[in-house]
Design an enzyme around this catalytic site. Structure first.
Site, PDB file in Angstrom:
ATOM      1  N   ASN A   9      -9.586  35.924 -16.466  1.00 43.17           N
ATOM      2  CA  ASN A   9     -10.755  36.518 -17.129  1.00 43.17           C
ATOM      3  C   ASN A   9     -10.442  36.603 -18.618  1.00 43.17           C
ATOM      4  O   ASN A   9      -9.649  37.442 -19.040  1.00 43.17           O
ATOM      5  CB  ASN A   9     -11.009  37.924 -16.548  1.00 43.17           C
ATOM      6  CG  ASN A   9     -12.073  38.678 -17.326  1.00 43.17           C
ATOM      7  OD1 ASN A   9     -12.878  38.075 -18.041  1.00 43.17           O
ATOM      8  ND2 ASN A   9     -12.079  39.997 -17.193  1.00 43.17           N
ATOM      9  N   LYS A  11     -12.346  37.501 -21.044  1.00 42.73           N
ATOM     10  CA  LYS A  11     -13.096  38.534 -21.782  1.00 42.73           C
ATOM     11  C   LYS A  11     -13.669  37.901 -23.061  1.00 42.73           C
ATOM     12  O   LYS A  11     -14.042  36.732 -23.041  1.00 42.73           O
ATOM     13  CB  LYS A  11     -12.201  39.733 -22.091  1.00 42.73           C
ATOM     14  CG  LYS A  11     -11.403  40.186 -20.872  1.00 42.73           C
ATOM     15  CD  LYS A  11     -10.711  41.490 -21.067  1.00 42.73           C
ATOM     16  CE  LYS A  11      -9.779  41.754 -19.898  1.00 42.73           C
ATOM     17  NZ  LYS A  11      -9.349  43.123 -19.805  1.00 42.73           N
ATOM     18  N   HIS A  97     -17.095  44.737 -13.656  1.00 42.37           N
ATOM     19  CA  HIS A  97     -15.810  44.949 -14.320  1.00 42.37           C
ATOM     20  C   HIS A  97     -15.819  46.327 -14.989  1.00 42.37           C
ATOM     21  O   HIS A  97     -16.850  46.756 -15.518  1.00 42.37           O
ATOM     22  CB  HIS A  97     -15.571  43.845 -15.353  1.00 42.37           C
ATOM     23  CG  HIS A  97     -14.164  43.814 -15.860  1.00 42.37           C
ATOM     24  ND1 HIS A  97     -13.692  44.716 -16.775  1.00 42.37           N
ATOM     25  CD2 HIS A  97     -13.118  43.018 -15.541  1.00 42.37           C
ATOM     26  CE1 HIS A  97     -12.411  44.464 -17.010  1.00 42.37           C
ATOM     27  NE2 HIS A  97     -12.029  43.437 -16.274  1.00 42.37           N
ATOM     28  N   GLU A  99     -14.799  47.325 -17.734  1.00 43.31           N
ATOM     29  CA  GLU A  99     -15.223  47.335 -19.150  1.00 43.31           C
ATOM     30  C   GLU A  99     -16.745  47.309 -19.250  1.00 43.31           C
ATOM     31  O   GLU A  99     -17.330  47.915 -20.140  1.00 43.31           O
ATOM     32  CB  GLU A  99     -14.596  46.146 -19.894  1.00 43.31           C
ATOM     33  CG  GLU A  99     -13.104  46.366 -20.097  1.00 43.31           C
ATOM     34  CD  GLU A  99     -12.281  45.098 -20.163  1.00 43.31           C
ATOM     35  OE1 GLU A  99     -12.847  44.001 -20.329  1.00 43.31           O
ATOM     36  OE2 GLU A  99     -11.040  45.211 -20.025  1.00 43.31           O
ATOM     37  N   GLU A 167      -9.108  46.765  -9.159  1.00 48.22           N
ATOM     38  CA  GLU A 167      -8.537  46.866 -10.496  1.00 48.22           C
ATOM     39  C   GLU A 167      -8.443  48.344 -10.896  1.00 48.22           C
ATOM     40  O   GLU A 167      -9.421  48.912 -11.404  1.00 48.22           O
ATOM     41  CB  GLU A 167      -9.410  46.138 -11.503  1.00 48.22           C
ATOM     42  CG  GLU A 167      -9.598  44.666 -11.214  1.00 48.22           C
ATOM     43  CD  GLU A 167      -9.857  43.887 -12.491  1.00 48.22           C
ATOM     44  OE1 GLU A 167      -9.057  43.007 -12.805  1.00 48.22           O
ATOM     45  OE2 GLU A 167     -10.840  44.186 -13.188  1.00 48.22           O
ATOM     46  N   GLY A 173      -5.149  46.087 -19.020  1.00 46.07           N
ATOM     47  CA  GLY A 173      -4.832  45.912 -20.433  1.00 46.07           C
ATOM     48  C   GLY A 173      -3.865  46.937 -20.978  1.00 46.07           C
ATOM     49  O   GLY A 173      -3.688  47.041 -22.196  1.00 46.07           O
ATOM     50  N   SER A 213      -2.890  44.234 -15.486  1.00 48.47           N
ATOM     51  CA  SER A 213      -1.596  43.855 -16.074  1.00 48.47           C
ATOM     52  C   SER A 213      -0.753  42.976 -15.142  1.00 48.47           C
ATOM     53  O   SER A 213       0.466  43.111 -15.088  1.00 48.47           O
ATOM     54  CB  SER A 213      -0.828  45.093 -16.526  1.00 48.47           C
ATOM     55  OG  SER A 213      -1.564  45.773 -17.531  1.00 48.47           O
TER      56      SER A 213
HETATM   57  C1  PEP Z   1      -9.013  42.188 -16.245  1.00 50.71           C
HETATM   58  O1  PEP Z   1      -9.548  41.878 -17.287  1.00 50.71           O
HETATM   59  O2  PEP Z   1      -9.683  42.192 -15.213  1.00 50.71           O
HETATM   60  C2  PEP Z   1      -7.597  42.561 -16.251  1.00 50.71           C
HETATM   61  C3  PEP Z   1      -7.023  42.871 -15.131  1.00 50.71           C
HETATM   62  O3  PEP Z   1      -6.951  42.575 -17.470  1.00 50.71           O
HETATM   63  P1  PEP Z   1      -5.365  42.671 -17.716  1.00 50.71           P
HETATM   64  O4  PEP Z   1      -4.731  41.631 -16.822  1.00 50.71           O
HETATM   65  O5  PEP Z   1      -5.179  42.346 -19.158  1.00 50.71           O
HETATM   66  O6  PEP Z   1      -4.933  44.035 -17.347  1.00 50.71           O
END
Ligand code: PEP
Length: 253
Positions: A9, A11, A97, A99, A167, A173, A213
């Site tokens: 992803n 973003k 998501h 975000e 998640e 992040g 992460s």
């Molecule tokens: C994500 O954007 O869904 C995500 C898990 O980001 P990151 O791997 O940077 O934590």
């Protein structure tokens, strides 16, 4: 064992030139690789989807969008409908998501509406769910997950046409990853919920990805958990060396 799905992803990152360079590198990385046990998916920003789907048409990876509208076509400035994505032969679309929930008002109800639009257009939704740090500390993680599942899947017929991404928001992040045991516990809960609300067969087949992460250093320990069927990867998926190393790991497992 079913295939792993490894999703990048991006973003809101990368220029057009950087995106094109990444995809050309990915083509090289995947060339002559045995990909029987893995599906690779990249979700770039919407403006790069045409270039990405053109390249994916003759290469062994799939493309997903990062969001879609809950509405049909019409007067919704700035939105992209599921039918538009379908007309570009999109395979997947991320919805819910954290975000988008945090900054753009996405709710379980809008996730449910988007999920239905994607199904009407034969696109596989990647439905994101997860708890905040406060919710985890209060001990209500399981309640939050069940509420998000019930909201997102209201009146939805599920077979193998849905992917779920667990998640934990505190791990996205931040560099903090859920331990394999923490992730496995919630993945098992999600699978059980699917079995109880649909059936055992659907629960066995559905892909439940971990996100938060995930990186080359921790992907092995996460993917070997019995209920983790792949990853939704943000930061580490922007770097072709890291992304290909994670693909290598999944191929090897
Ligand atoms: C994500 O954007 O869904 C995500 C898990 O980001 P990151 O791997 O940077 O934590």
């Amino acid at each position: 064992m079913q295939k792993f799905i490894i999703v990048g992803n991006w973003k809101m990152n990368k220029s057009f030139q950087e995106a094109e360079e990444f995809f050309l590198d990915l083509v090289d990385v995947l060339e002559n690789k045995e990909l029987d046990n893995i599906e690779v998916v990249v979700c770039p920003p919407a403006v790069y989807l045409e270039m990405a789907t053109d390249l994916a048409a003759c290469n062994p990876f799939s493309i997903g969008a990062q969001n879609c509208s809950q509405f049909d076509d019409g007067a919704y400035t700035g939105e992209i409908s599921a039918s538009m994505l379908h007309s570009m032969e999109m395979d997947y679309c991320i919805i819910g998501h954290s975000e988008r929930r945090q900054y753009f008002g996405e709710t379980d109800e809008s996730v449910n509406a988007k999920l239905k639009k994607l199904h009407e257009n034969s696109i596989v939704p990647i439905v994101c769910i997860g708890e905040t740090l406060t919710q985890r500390e209060k001990g209500v993680t399981k309640d939050v997950i069940v509420k998000q599942l019930s909201g997102a899947f209201q009146d939805v017929d599920v077979n193998d046409n849905v992917v779920i991404a667990y998640e934990p928001i505190w791990a996205i992040g931040t560099g903090k990853t859920a331990t394999p045991e923490q992730a496995q516990e919630i993945h098992a809960l999600i699978r059980k919920w699917i079995a109880e609300n649909y059936n055992e067969d659907v629960a066995k087949k559905i892909h439940i990805l971990y996100g938060g992460s995930m990186k080359p250093e921790n992907i092995d320990d996460l993917l070997i958990q019995p209920d983790i069927d792949g990853g939704l990867i943000g930061g580490a998926a922007l770097d072709i060396a890291k992304f290909s190393s994670m693909i290598e790991t999944a191929v090897r497992l």
